[in-house]
Write an enzyme that holds these catalytic residues in place. Structure first.
Site, PDB file in Angstrom:
ATOM      1  N   CYS A  95       0.545  -1.590   6.558  1.00  0.00           N
ATOM      2  CA  CYS A  95      -0.650  -1.690   7.400  1.00  0.00           C
ATOM      3  C   CYS A  95      -1.878  -1.876   6.503  1.00  0.00           C
ATOM      4  CB  CYS A  95      -0.897  -0.481   8.281  1.00  0.00           C
ATOM      5  SG  CYS A  95       0.388  -0.143   9.467  1.00  0.00           S
ATOM      6  N   ARG A 126       0.278  -6.294   1.617  1.00  0.00           N
ATOM      7  CA  ARG A 126       0.755  -4.932   1.880  1.00  0.00           C
ATOM      8  C   ARG A 126       1.988  -4.933   2.782  1.00  0.00           C
ATOM      9  NH1 ARG A 126      -2.884  -0.984   0.689  1.00  0.00           N
ATOM     10  NH2 ARG A 126      -2.160   0.378   2.333  1.00  0.00           N
ATOM     11  N   TRP A 140       2.377  -2.838  10.227  1.00  0.00           N
ATOM     12  CA  TRP A 140       3.786  -2.806   9.819  1.00  0.00           C
ATOM     13  C   TRP A 140       4.432  -1.790  10.743  1.00  0.00           C
ATOM     14  CZ3 TRP A 140       7.555   0.451   7.764  1.00  0.00           C
ATOM     15  CH2 TRP A 140       8.614  -0.180   7.098  1.00  0.00           C
ATOM     16  N   ASN A 161      -3.672   3.319  10.126  1.00  0.00           N
ATOM     17  CA  ASN A 161      -2.588   3.114   9.168  1.00  0.00           C
ATOM     18  C   ASN A 161      -1.945   4.480   8.953  1.00  0.00           C
ATOM     19  OD1 ASN A 161      -1.052   2.714   6.897  1.00  0.00           O
ATOM     20  ND2 ASN A 161      -2.741   2.137   5.557  1.00  0.00           N
ATOM     21  N   GLY A 162      -0.657   4.620   9.222  1.00  0.00           N
ATOM     22  CA  GLY A 162       0.005   5.918   9.035  1.00  0.00           C
ATOM     23  C   GLY A 162       0.853   6.273  10.249  1.00  0.00           C
ATOM     24  N   GLU A 210      17.179  -4.206 -11.951  1.00  0.00           N
ATOM     25  CA  GLU A 210      15.909  -4.803 -11.547  1.00  0.00           C
ATOM     26  C   GLU A 210      16.090  -6.283 -11.183  1.00  0.00           C
ATOM     27  OE1 GLU A 210      13.180  -3.898 -10.558  1.00  0.00           O
ATOM     28  OE2 GLU A 210      11.767  -5.501 -10.929  1.00  0.00           O
ATOM     29  N   LYS A 250      15.225  -7.882  -7.552  1.00  0.00           N
ATOM     30  CA  LYS A 250      14.305  -9.014  -7.387  1.00  0.00           C
ATOM     31  C   LYS A 250      14.951 -10.098  -6.535  1.00  0.00           C
ATOM     32  CE  LYS A 250      11.327  -7.739  -8.172  1.00  0.00           C
ATOM     33  NZ  LYS A 250      10.896  -6.464  -8.712  1.00  0.00           N
ATOM     34  N   GLU A 287      15.427  -8.938  -2.761  1.00  0.00           N
ATOM     35  CA  GLU A 287      14.243  -8.734  -1.925  1.00  0.00           C
ATOM     36  C   GLU A 287      13.510 -10.024  -1.593  1.00  0.00           C
ATOM     37  OE1 GLU A 287      11.257  -6.142  -3.657  1.00  0.00           O
ATOM     38  OE2 GLU A 287      11.591  -6.995  -5.628  1.00  0.00           O
ATOM     39  N   HIS A 313      35.812  -1.085 -13.146  1.00  0.00           N
ATOM     40  CA  HIS A 313      36.120   0.030 -12.255  1.00  0.00           C
ATOM     41  C   HIS A 313      35.858  -0.335 -10.794  1.00  0.00           C
ATOM     42  CE1 HIS A 313      36.787   2.572 -15.707  1.00  0.00           C
ATOM     43  NE2 HIS A 313      35.679   2.078 -16.219  1.00  0.00           N
ATOM     44  N   LYS A 340       4.028  -3.708   0.417  1.00  0.00           N
ATOM     45  CA  LYS A 340       3.684  -3.523  -0.997  1.00  0.00           C
ATOM     46  C   LYS A 340       3.484  -2.054  -1.334  1.00  0.00           C
ATOM     47  CE  LYS A 340       2.628  -4.989  -5.108  1.00  0.00           C
ATOM     48  NZ  LYS A 340       3.788  -5.372  -5.935  1.00  0.00           N
TER      49      LYS A 340
HETATM   50  C1  F6R Z   1      10.204  -4.063  -5.730  1.00  0.00           C
HETATM   51  C2  F6R Z   1       9.082  -3.249  -5.324  1.00  0.00           C
HETATM   52  C3  F6R Z   1       9.349  -1.894  -4.778  1.00  0.00           C
HETATM   53  C4  F6R Z   1       8.378  -0.879  -5.421  1.00  0.00           C
HETATM   54  C5  F6R Z   1       8.536   0.495  -4.759  1.00  0.00           C
HETATM   55  C6  F6R Z   1       7.655   1.536  -5.408  1.00  0.00           C
HETATM   56  O1  F6R Z   1       9.802  -5.277  -6.239  1.00  0.00           O
HETATM   57  O2  F6R Z   1       7.964  -3.654  -5.430  1.00  0.00           O
HETATM   58  O3  F6R Z   1      10.669  -1.506  -4.978  1.00  0.00           O
HETATM   59  O4  F6R Z   1       8.637  -0.821  -6.774  1.00  0.00           O
HETATM   60  O5  F6R Z   1       8.215   0.412  -3.402  1.00  0.00           O
HETATM   61  O6  F6R Z   1       6.318   1.192  -5.314  1.00  0.00           O
HETATM   62  P1  F6R Z   1       5.229   1.829  -6.253  1.00  0.00           P
HETATM   63  O7  F6R Z   1       5.521   1.409  -7.628  1.00  0.00           O
HETATM   64  O8  F6R Z   1       3.936   1.273  -5.743  1.00  0.00           O
HETATM   65  O9  F6R Z   1       5.326   3.312  -6.081  1.00  0.00           O
END
Ligand code: F6R
Length: 615
Positions: free
Chosen positions: A2, A27, A75, A101-102, A488, A492, A495, A511, A610
């Site tokens: 949001c 976001r 959101w 927001n919340g 990681e 990537k 997502e 395994h 985000k």
């Molecule tokens: C992946 C991504 C998320 C964040 C996670 C934590 O690309 O962006 O997995 O890493 O939501 O977010 P922060 O770092 O803002 O606590």
């Protein structure tokens, strides 16, 4: 998650709100809306979909006049994403209009009470309950909007950043915050409200960040009034001068923010160690560590909490801290840690890693550790964020705004900060000779140029992406320091391209995951020279004999893996513990290109936000 914007002043509010909502798109959201006061009426437009859909709808449906307005990207939490559940929401009288927001956790019991009193509800949202609660308080207590908001918020349980205004008193907006971010831009005879400073940075760089449980009344031609929601105490606005500039939050010629941010990494890593790494003096200077050195040196262990990509950076840090500084480390998902009654003592140091500094689970883990007496250190990117404020000390990553939802430069800069800390502690503990310490410092200084070199593989990676863009599954393998990089890389890819991907320690393959390997399965293997190279080569052979397709990330000049793999991407040579800073780069580019080729929305992948401000 949001985004909220608001404006009160002398300019047309609508373009500021729409532009502001576009800046907050990163976001994550599924619907959007605005409400404007045109001098007589409130004009409201909202829709499921993107801000550009809202813009089209607003342009045809409502008057865009007015110098007071609020806007929202939603959101969905309570109620599906649709036009009706989108914000803003009116109160029953039509006088109050709110964005939120919340989550209001006790909204159902409040709603029941309001239903008994004759209120009706059009949406399924907790927000519509809140605005009607404020209206009910206004009526029954006969108080002004600010007081009504305060009384109402004392009855709710949950998290919020809200902005609300009253048709009957259209010279003010009331805002309040608990758990979700809220910034007020202070201009000359005008105020801006937003989830972060990006919507108003071209108008003013003076901003007040509300603390939790604070509210403010922004009134035309007046100073901001801040007060505590709980006990009515006056709070004094701390007006900060922001360093952010417009260029940093625009795409600067790149097709996507994600690509821009991948390419920003040499600069971002440099900014992270600038002023901290003093190779010529054989020093690492970090105020947050220097002032709390004893806490780290006497710690029984370090616990790292984080989510997602930041958790992967924590895993890399586990290897670095244990390998270099010989301090025991545990890395935990913040969401698990907070609910599993962990054993924490005042001899523990907890490091919380978060790009946004707003992740609800990480914040809750911090609060828990503090209650149990641990010393809490934050590694955040967003200056002034909740985690940065909640921790006992910390270090910023200085990556600059990260707008693409998929974290890229946040990851490498987090690793850089954590490496600096580990090196400093290793030195202080006497684990390193001066020459070894110096070798690390000078090598770290070469990393930005080596990342630049790694980025030169972009065209080759685009060709590889074209071959595998239609894959349904992908496996990522790495060992030691590069195991978290494999995790990681897989994150990537899934997502942003929605391809199922798994990261595994290379030796674990036999395994279980080896059963998945056939000629359809691309396997990305990190096989750099230092660190279990021969073992990884054996793993590659195992994949090859089962006809898996091998994309290997290798050290420059490698011949052995080249003779086995289907594709090879080189990165420059460096110390083993610094390899994640380089091996990550091709994996970021690979997922980026695959996602673009599959027509995915790279910067705003579906369902993702985000900053994850709800648990
Ligand atoms: C992946 C991504 C998320 C964040 C996670 C934590 O690309 O962006 O997995 O890493 O939501 O977010 P922060 O770092 O803002 O606590």
């Amino acid at each position: 998650m949001c985004g909220i914007v608001g404006y009160i002043g002398y300019r047309d509010a609508y373009p500021i709100l729409i532009k502001g909502l576009q800046r907050l798109e990163y976001r994550g959201y599924d619907s959007a809306g605005v409400a404007l006061f045109d001098g007589t009426n409130i004009n409201l437009a909202k829709t499921k979909g993107k801000v550009e859909d809202l813009n089209k709808k607003a342009e045809t449906d409502i008057s865009l006049k007015g110098t007071l307005g609020i806007g929202h990207t939603r959101w969905a939490t309570h109620g599906v994403p649709n036009d009706i559940n989108s914000h803003p929401h009116y109160s029953n009288s039509g006088n109050l209009v709110i964005i939120h927001n919340g989550i209001i956790e006790n909204y159902e019991s409040i709603k029941k009470e309001l239903l008994k009193r004759g209120y009706t509800f059009h949406s399924e949202t907790d927000t519509e309950v809140l605005v009607n609660l404020i209206e009910e308080v206004q009526k029954t207590e006969d108080v002004k909007l600010g007081k009504a908001v305060q009384i109402a918020l004392n009855q709710v349980v949950g998290a919020y950043a809200i902005a609300v205004f009253d048709l009957k008193k259209p010279d003010e907006i009331v805002v309040a915050k608990l758990g979700s971010p809220l910034a007020i831009g202070v201009g000359d005879k005008e105020f801006f409200i937003a989830s972060d400073a990006s919507p108003f940075i071209e108008f003013t760089n003076n901003a007040v960040y509300l603390e939790d449980e604070e509210m403010a009344i922004v009134r035309l031609g007046k100073e901001i009034k801040l007060r505590k929601i709980k006990d009515d105490a006056i709070a004094y606005p701390n007006i900060l001068e922001l360093q952010l500039n417009l260029e940093e939050i625009e795409k600067g010629g790149y097709e996507h923010f994600m690509l821009k941010e991948i390419y920003e990494q040499p600069r971002a890593i440099l900014d992270t160690y600038r002023g901290r790494l003093l190779a010529d003096q054989g020093l690492i200077r970090m105020a947050g560590i220097d002032q709390n050195l004893e806490k780290f040196l006497n710690a029984n262990r370090i616990i790292i909490v984080a989510c997602g990509t930041s958790w992967h950076a924590g895993l890399v840090a586990e290897y670095i801290f244990e390998d270099l500084a010989r301090i025991p480390v545990e890395v935990e998902y913040a969401s698990e840690f907070r609910y599993r009654n962990p054993v924490i003592t005042d001899k523990d140091v907890l490091i919380a890693i978060s790009q946004s500094g707003e992740t609800a689970d990480t914040l809750a883990a911090i609060k828990l550790a503090k209650e149990k007496g641990a010393f809490v250190f934050g590694v955040c990117n967003v200056v002034g964020s909740s985690i940065a404020r909640e921790t006992d000390a910390g270090a910023y990553t200085h990556a600059g705004p990260e707008i693409g939802v998929a974290s890229t430069k946040a990851f490498t800069t987090q690793i850089t900060v954590l490496t600096l800390i580990a090196l400093k502690l290793a030195k202080e503990k006497g684990e390193f000779s001066s020459s070894k310490f110096h070798e690390f410092l000078t090598e770290l200084e070469t990393i930005p140029a080596k990342v630049e070199k790694a980025l030169e593989s972009n065209t080759l990676i685009e060709i590889i992406a074209d071959v595998y863009k239609d894959s349904e599954n992908c496996l990522y393998l790495g060992r030691g320091y590069n195991f978290p990089v494999a995790l990681e890389g897989a994150l990537k890819l899934k997502e942003i391209s929605y391809i199922h991907a798994e990261g595994y320690p290379a030796a674990e393959m036999k395994h279980g995951p080896i059963a998945l390997i056939d000629e359809q399965m691309p396997v990305i293997v990190i096989a750099t020279k230092k660190g279990h190279y021969e073992k990884v080569v054996s793993n590659i052979q195992e994949i090859k004999s089962r006809k898996g397709k091998i994309i290997a990330v290798v050290t420059e000049g490698d011949k052995q893996v080249r003779s086995l793999a289907d594709h090879v991407v080189e990165v420059p040579e460096t110390l083993e513990s610094l390899t994640p800073l380089l091996t990550t780069i091709p994996l970021q580019l690979l997922s980026y290109h695959i996602a673009v080729m599959r027509g995915c929305n790279v910067d705003q992948p579906r369902n993702l936000a985000k900053s994850v401000t709800v648990e």
